[in-house]
Design an enzyme around this catalytic site. Sequence first.
Site, mmCIF file in Angstrom:
data_model
loop_
_atom_site.group_PDB
_atom_site.id
_atom_site.type_symbol
_atom_site.label_atom_id
_atom_site.label_comp_id
_atom_site.label_asym_id
_atom_site.label_seq_id
_atom_site.Cartn_x
_atom_site.Cartn_y
_atom_site.Cartn_z
ATOM 1 N N GLY A 239 -12.055 -55.574 -5.221
ATOM 2 C CA GLY A 239 -10.788 -55.245 -4.581
ATOM 3 C C GLY A 239 -10.014 -54.085 -5.144
ATOM 4 O O GLY A 239 -9.066 -53.615 -4.503
ATOM 5 N N PRO A 274 -16.857 -55.574 -7.702
ATOM 6 C CA PRO A 274 -16.291 -54.348 -7.127
ATOM 7 C C PRO A 274 -17.280 -53.625 -6.229
ATOM 8 O O PRO A 274 -18.484 -53.585 -6.512
ATOM 9 C CB PRO A 274 -15.987 -53.500 -8.370
ATOM 10 C CG PRO A 274 -16.972 -53.954 -9.387
ATOM 11 C CD PRO A 274 -17.249 -55.407 -9.113
ATOM 12 N N ARG A 276 -15.880 -50.845 -3.422
ATOM 13 C CA ARG A 276 -15.205 -49.579 -3.129
ATOM 14 C C ARG A 276 -14.982 -48.713 -4.376
ATOM 15 O O ARG A 276 -15.285 -47.519 -4.371
ATOM 16 C CB ARG A 276 -13.845 -49.900 -2.494
ATOM 17 C CG ARG A 276 -13.093 -48.689 -1.999
ATOM 18 C CD ARG A 276 -11.668 -49.072 -1.591
ATOM 19 N NE ARG A 276 -11.612 -50.161 -0.647
ATOM 20 C CZ ARG A 276 -11.740 -50.036 0.678
ATOM 21 N NH1 ARG A 276 -11.906 -48.850 1.202
ATOM 22 N NH2 ARG A 276 -11.690 -51.102 1.460
ATOM 23 N N TYR A 316 -8.798 -48.647 10.543
ATOM 24 C CA TYR A 316 -7.656 -49.010 9.694
ATOM 25 C C TYR A 316 -6.590 -47.924 9.636
ATOM 26 O O TYR A 316 -5.673 -48.026 8.818
ATOM 27 C CB TYR A 316 -8.107 -49.211 8.233
ATOM 28 C CG TYR A 316 -9.311 -50.059 7.988
ATOM 29 C CD1 TYR A 316 -9.385 -51.370 8.461
ATOM 30 C CD2 TYR A 316 -10.379 -49.581 7.220
ATOM 31 C CE1 TYR A 316 -10.489 -52.156 8.182
ATOM 32 C CE2 TYR A 316 -11.481 -50.361 6.943
ATOM 33 C CZ TYR A 316 -11.537 -51.648 7.427
ATOM 34 O OH TYR A 316 -12.622 -52.421 7.145
ATOM 35 N N CYS A 342 -16.559 -40.587 22.774
ATOM 36 C CA CYS A 342 -15.662 -40.671 23.936
ATOM 37 C C CYS A 342 -14.643 -41.793 23.789
ATOM 38 O O CYS A 342 -14.704 -42.821 24.488
ATOM 39 C CB CYS A 342 -16.486 -40.845 25.200
ATOM 40 S SG CYS A 342 -17.441 -39.366 25.507
ATOM 41 N N TYR A 371 -17.862 -48.081 2.503
ATOM 42 C CA TYR A 371 -17.555 -48.489 3.875
ATOM 43 C C TYR A 371 -17.640 -47.284 4.820
ATOM 44 O O TYR A 371 -16.872 -47.182 5.776
ATOM 45 C CB TYR A 371 -16.180 -49.186 3.938
ATOM 46 C CG TYR A 371 -16.091 -50.354 2.969
ATOM 47 C CD1 TYR A 371 -16.710 -51.568 3.260
ATOM 48 C CD2 TYR A 371 -15.445 -50.224 1.741
ATOM 49 C CE1 TYR A 371 -16.667 -52.616 2.358
ATOM 50 C CE2 TYR A 371 -15.399 -51.274 0.828
ATOM 51 C CZ TYR A 371 -16.012 -52.469 1.150
ATOM 52 O OH TYR A 371 -15.981 -53.519 0.259
HETATM 53 C C1 LIG Z 1 -16.200 -61.588 -1.488
HETATM 54 C C2 LIG Z 1 -16.041 -60.131 -1.692
HETATM 55 N N1 LIG Z 1 -16.356 -59.611 -2.882
HETATM 56 C C3 LIG Z 1 -16.230 -58.291 -3.127
HETATM 57 C C4 LIG Z 1 -15.776 -57.418 -2.153
HETATM 58 C C5 LIG Z 1 -15.681 -55.959 -2.484
HETATM 59 O O1 LIG Z 1 -14.399 -55.486 -2.400
HETATM 60 P P1 LIG Z 1 -14.079 -53.992 -2.816
HETATM 61 O O2 LIG Z 1 -15.049 -53.112 -2.119
HETATM 62 O O3 LIG Z 1 -12.683 -53.772 -2.364
HETATM 63 O O4 LIG Z 1 -14.191 -53.910 -4.305
HETATM 64 C C6 LIG Z 1 -15.422 -57.911 -0.894
HETATM 65 C C7 LIG Z 1 -14.873 -57.010 0.144
HETATM 66 O O5 LIG Z 1 -13.821 -57.187 0.664
HETATM 67 C C8 LIG Z 1 -15.568 -59.316 -0.645
HETATM 68 O O6 LIG Z 1 -15.261 -59.829 0.544
#
Ligand SMILES: Cc1ncc(COP(=O)(O)O)c(C=O)c1O
Length: 414
Positions: A239, A274, A276, A316, A342, A371
């Site tokens: 997150g 993690p 992102r 988003y 389109c 993503y």
């Molecule tokens: C259960 C779980 N773990 C890890 C992540 C990875 O999150 P992030 O890419 O924000 O670190 C997510 C994505 O929302 C998730 O749903």
Amino acid sequence: MSGFERRQGTLHGDGVSLVELGDRHGTPLYVYSGSALLGAYDAYAAAFAPVPHRICYALKANSSGGLLRLLAGRGAGADIVSGGELQAALRAGFPPERIVFSGVGKTDAEIRLGLEAGIGEFNAESEDEIRRLSSIAAGLGLTARVTLRVNPDIDPRSHPYISTGLRENKFGVAIDAAPAILDRVRALPGVEVSGVQCHIGSQVTDLGALEQAAGALVALTRSLLGRGFPLHTIDIGGGLGVDYDGTGAATPADLAARVLPAVAGLPLRLLLEPGRSIVARAGVLLARVIGIKDNGARRFVIVDAGMNDLLRPSLYEAFHRIEPVVDRGGAAGVVDVVGPVCESGDFLARERALPPVAVGELVAVRDAGAYGFSMASNYNMRPRAAEVLVENGQARVIRRRETFEDLVRTEVAE
Ligand SMILES: Cc1ncc(COP(=O)(O)O)c(C=O)c1O
């Protein structure tokens, strides 16, 4: 560190000119910096080194094999949410015991795949899922190590689509309900309760929310240990947000400073998931300008990458910096950068100050490693982009561009 820098005005990735890559491999093109990817992983490993831990990279952010192999080789674990991601993780060389299986809707077939592969842990999302795990595992003569995902009802102050830790979200069980659930399932055959997990959302920039969630998880863990549960792990999810505007964001070390005081001394392994924050900055999406038009109200820069290549702005209203690959100087003008799909929702940036670019020139959409490709589609019958990995001045294609034949390969002719 992003791995991308300007040399004589031209953007380079790990020493390779993005102009060269665009010319050689075509556009749209994802380009990843190996040094940035591994640097981001290493920052986590160093920050959490004071306690037994495992960094389980969340494949959903980007599951391209070339990147997974680098992370698996560096010692990362994997966080997966589907049978497909499980197979991708195993194929890339993640040892099964370093894999955790998250996800709110695991099918029986996916559970079976995970059990047969011998993965480290299932992050169960409900009592019902634990009962299903029990009956499938017992039927196979195996044991599933189970971590219960709890929902601490903490607002991550992120976009509502990627907030997961509020009572109104579909994820996990209410944290207060966890002890009673674990009491009811602890004697079931085929399951071993190994810990608790939470993940309150993605693109979380408020470290206080992550600290609060970890604190709630630690309190629950301590009370379960006190009641004789032989726990092995505490999993605080992923997150951590990224500074898409380039102004600086919290680092894994900042996160560790908030979390480690609470977990220090627990006789458990700390897991993180993690995605992102490991891969976002390591990627750019290269696109070429197809046309420029003015409709009186707005000036549009039309590029050859669209919402099917990078969905985040459309889905988003996410912000990505966009830069001409070759900086020719000159005053910036306010434009919409749009794709060829389109849909009026097909844009990469709206009302954005962009330095001058001409038809045929390249732009780089920054911080597109997470993503990006993993959410790409074939909408409008558009083949998905190629992916190139650059390391130490060398570039290699890790996924070729799709062709029309790829798009129709699964169709069944009458
Ligand atoms: C259960 C779980 N773990 C890890 C992540 C990875 O999150 P992030 O890419 O924000 O670190 C997510 C994505 O929302 C998730 O749903």
